[in-house]
Design a protein around this motif. Structure first.
Motif, PDB file in Angstrom:
ATOM      1  N   ASP A 124      11.837   4.110   1.321  1.00 12.33           N
ATOM      2  CA  ASP A 124      11.547   4.930   2.498  1.00 12.33           C
ATOM      3  C   ASP A 124      10.232   5.680   2.317  1.00 12.33           C
ATOM      4  N   TYR A 125      10.028   6.196   1.129  1.00 11.80           N
ATOM      5  CA  TYR A 125       8.798   6.918   0.800  1.00 11.80           C
ATOM      6  C   TYR A 125       7.592   5.992   0.934  1.00 11.80           C
ATOM      7  N   ILE A 126       7.717   4.784   0.417  1.00 12.31           N
ATOM      8  CA  ILE A 126       6.625   3.808   0.491  1.00 12.31           C
ATOM      9  C   ILE A 126       6.358   3.405   1.938  1.00 12.31           C
ATOM     10  N   PHE A 127       7.446   3.096   2.683  1.00 11.46           N
ATOM     11  CA  PHE A 127       7.289   2.635   4.061  1.00 11.46           C
ATOM     12  C   PHE A 127       6.736   3.726   4.982  1.00 11.46           C
ATOM     13  N   SER A 128       6.915   4.986   4.593  1.00 10.30           N
ATOM     14  CA  SER A 128       6.460   6.095   5.440  1.00 10.30           C
ATOM     15  C   SER A 128       4.944   6.204   5.494  1.00 10.30           C
ATOM     16  N   GLY A 129       4.274   5.524   4.567  1.00  8.08           N
ATOM     17  CA  GLY A 129       2.823   5.615   4.524  1.00  8.08           C
ATOM     18  C   GLY A 129       2.319   6.785   3.715  1.00  8.08           C
ATOM     19  N   SER A 130       3.225   7.500   3.030  1.00  9.93           N
ATOM     20  CA  SER A 130       2.833   8.656   2.227  1.00  9.93           C
ATOM     21  C   SER A 130       2.004   8.253   1.015  1.00  9.93           C
ATOM     22  N   ILE A 131       2.113   6.997   0.641  1.00 11.59           N
ATOM     23  CA  ILE A 131       1.347   6.488  -0.490  1.00 11.59           C
ATOM     24  C   ILE A 131       0.753   5.146  -0.103  1.00 11.59           C
ATOM     25  N   GLN A 132      -0.464   4.880  -0.527  1.00 10.80           N
ATOM     26  CA  GLN A 132      -1.162   3.655  -0.173  1.00 10.80           C
ATOM     27  C   GLN A 132      -1.208   2.704  -1.370  1.00 10.80           C
ATOM     28  N   PRO A 133      -1.347   1.402  -1.112  1.00 13.00           N
ATOM     29  CA  PRO A 133      -1.459   0.438  -2.213  1.00 13.00           C
ATOM     30  C   PRO A 133      -2.539   0.849  -3.204  1.00 13.00           C
ATOM     31  N   GLY A 134      -2.191   0.821  -4.481  1.00 11.83           N
ATOM     32  CA  GLY A 134      -3.133   1.199  -5.520  1.00 11.83           C
ATOM     33  C   GLY A 134      -3.032   2.648  -5.937  1.00 11.83           C
ATOM     34  N   GLU A 135      -2.285   3.461  -5.172  1.00  9.17           N
ATOM     35  CA  GLU A 135      -2.148   4.868  -5.509  1.00  9.17           C
ATOM     36  C   GLU A 135      -0.987   5.090  -6.476  1.00  9.17           C
ATOM     37  N   LYS A 136      -1.069   6.190  -7.198  1.00 13.27           N
ATOM     38  CA  LYS A 136      -0.075   6.528  -8.208  1.00 13.27           C
ATOM     39  C   LYS A 136       1.089   7.296  -7.605  1.00 13.27           C
ATOM     40  N   LEU A 137       2.301   6.939  -8.001  1.00 13.47           N
ATOM     41  CA  LEU A 137       3.496   7.660  -7.561  1.00 13.47           C
ATOM     42  C   LEU A 137       3.609   8.990  -8.307  1.00 13.47           C
ATOM     43  N   ASP A 150       0.271   5.570 -18.461  1.00 12.12           N
ATOM     44  CA  ASP A 150      -0.544   5.996 -17.323  1.00 12.12           C
ATOM     45  C   ASP A 150       0.303   6.452 -16.148  1.00 12.12           C
ATOM     46  N   GLY A 151       1.321   5.686 -15.810  1.00 13.66           N
ATOM     47  CA  GLY A 151       2.166   6.053 -14.687  1.00 13.66           C
ATOM     48  C   GLY A 151       2.589   4.841 -13.883  1.00 13.66           C
ATOM     49  N   THR A 152       3.150   5.080 -12.709  1.00 17.72           N
ATOM     50  CA  THR A 152       3.646   4.028 -11.835  1.00 17.72           C
ATOM     51  C   THR A 152       2.812   3.998 -10.555  1.00 17.72           C
ATOM     52  N   TYR A 153       2.382   2.812 -10.172  1.00 16.56           N
ATOM     53  CA  TYR A 153       1.496   2.655  -9.024  1.00 16.56           C
ATOM     54  C   TYR A 153       2.115   1.720  -7.987  1.00 16.56           C
ATOM     55  N   LEU A 154       1.767   1.964  -6.734  1.00 17.39           N
ATOM     56  CA  LEU A 154       2.142   1.037  -5.679  1.00 17.39           C
ATOM     57  C   LEU A 154       1.224  -0.162  -5.769  1.00 17.39           C
ATOM     58  N   THR A 155       1.794  -1.339  -5.853  1.00 15.01           N
ATOM     59  CA  THR A 155       1.016  -2.548  -6.043  1.00 15.01           C
ATOM     60  C   THR A 155       0.080  -2.794  -4.866  1.00 15.01           C
ATOM     61  N   LYS A 156      -1.129  -3.205  -5.186  1.00 14.02           N
ATOM     62  CA  LYS A 156      -2.051  -3.610  -4.136  1.00 14.02           C
ATOM     63  C   LYS A 156      -1.621  -4.984  -3.650  1.00 14.02           C
ATOM     64  N   SER A 157      -1.552  -5.151  -2.346  1.00 14.21           N
ATOM     65  CA  SER A 157      -1.098  -6.428  -1.791  1.00 14.21           C
ATOM     66  C   SER A 157      -1.661  -6.629  -0.406  1.00 14.21           C
ATOM     67  N   ASP A 158      -2.040  -7.871  -0.112  1.00 16.88           N
ATOM     68  CA  ASP A 158      -2.481  -8.196   1.241  1.00 16.88           C
ATOM     69  C   ASP A 158      -1.494  -9.126   1.921  1.00 16.88           C
ATOM     70  N   SER A 159      -0.290  -9.244   1.328  1.00 19.76           N
ATOM     71  CA  SER A 159       0.686 -10.202   1.857  1.00 19.76           C
ATOM     72  C   SER A 159       1.588  -9.593   2.919  1.00 19.76           C
ATOM     73  N   GLY A 160       1.499  -8.274   3.113  1.00 20.76           N
ATOM     74  CA  GLY A 160       2.325  -7.646   4.135  1.00 20.76           C
ATOM     75  C   GLY A 160       3.779  -7.550   3.771  1.00 20.76           C
ATOM     76  N   PHE A 161       4.091  -7.589   2.464  1.00 28.00           N
ATOM     77  CA  PHE A 161       5.507  -7.600   2.102  1.00 28.00           C
ATOM     78  C   PHE A 161       6.150  -6.228   2.195  1.00 28.00           C
TER      79      PHE A 161
END
Length: 238
Positions: free
Chosen positions: A24-37, A73-84
């Motif tokens: 839900d946090y990811i889908f909300s747009g609060s974090i962008q691909p490549g950003e750290k959680l 380093d931490g946990t990051y949202l994966t960069k993706s262009d697949s729209g998954f």
């Protein structure tokens, strides 16, 4: 990174609920691909749960490539262009053994029926179009294979001429990409999968419903077995 806010969890199925909350946090747009959680400690405090549960939920999302854990380093949202990262995807695959098997079983039955109907209802023009995809599969790199594999299955859905089955496969095509990518990357080759797709094509091109059904069943059983093995291996190694 945007400020994060969570409500404390007061449920028993912590890992499943935490996974859903992180999605839900990811889908909300609060974090962008490549950003750290937020850190595990920050998540622990925000959600009022133990750190081990946080780690298990992160592990689930790491398995299918949504999150990337960088040691030290931490946990990051994966960069993706697949729209998954679309909430419409049935992420049951992420939420425990029972749901994994449900998703695998559902896809298997849909694909088998689609192959049978495609063999029954396809036109010669559609067979030729399927062949074009198959020939590209044979020559493709591992990276290109994933998209062509999905295209092959969606083309069969077109040929089956059933809008419900077609829409089902379209709705989970991002999940299919993740599934195929996991299996192909683990195997480090595409020969086994191409062979399966060739058998399916040959059966459909002859308009042999029973052979098409059998060929797809064999493909789905192998793909399912490989996926489960990859998930188990990744889960143990994270």
């Amino acid at each position: 990174m945007s400020k994060f806010e969570f409500e404390p969890i007061k449920k028993n199925s912590l890992v499943i609920e935490l996974t859903r909350r992180l999605l839900d946090y990811i889908f909300s747009g609060s974090i962008q691909p490549g950003e750290k959680l937020p850190t595990e400690r920050q998540l622990q405090e925000a959600l009022n749960v133990g750190r081990s549960s946080i780690r298990e939920a992160i592990k689930v999302l790491n398995v299918l490539g949504i999150l990337e854990v960088r040691q030290g380093d931490g946990t990051y949202l994966t960069k993706s262009d697949s729209g998954f990262l679309l909430e419409s995807i049935e992420w049951g695959l992420l939420l425990g053994e029972k749901n994994v098997m449900d998703v695998i079983e559902a896809r298997k039955e849909i694909e088998i029926t689609v192959a049978k109907l495609a063999a029954e209802r396809c036109t010669q023009e559609e067979i030729e179009e399927l062949l074009v995809i198959l020939e590209k599969l044979e020559r493709s790199s591992i990276n290109d294979f994933v998209e062509l594999d999905v295209a092959f299955h969606l083309k069969l859905a077109d040929m089956a001429k059933n809008s419900v089955f077609k829409n089902m496969l379209i709705s989970i095509q991002s999940l299919l990409r993740t599934w195929i990518k996991l299996v192909i990357n683990e195997a480090a080759n595409t020969d086994f999968s191409y062979s399966d797709h060739l058998n399916i094509y040959l059966a459909v091109s002859k308009k042999d419903q029973h052979e098409a059904e059998a060929a797809m069943r064999a493909h789905m059983e192998d793909a399912s077995k490989r996926l489960i093995e990859v998930i188990e291996k990744k889960g143990e190694g994270i």
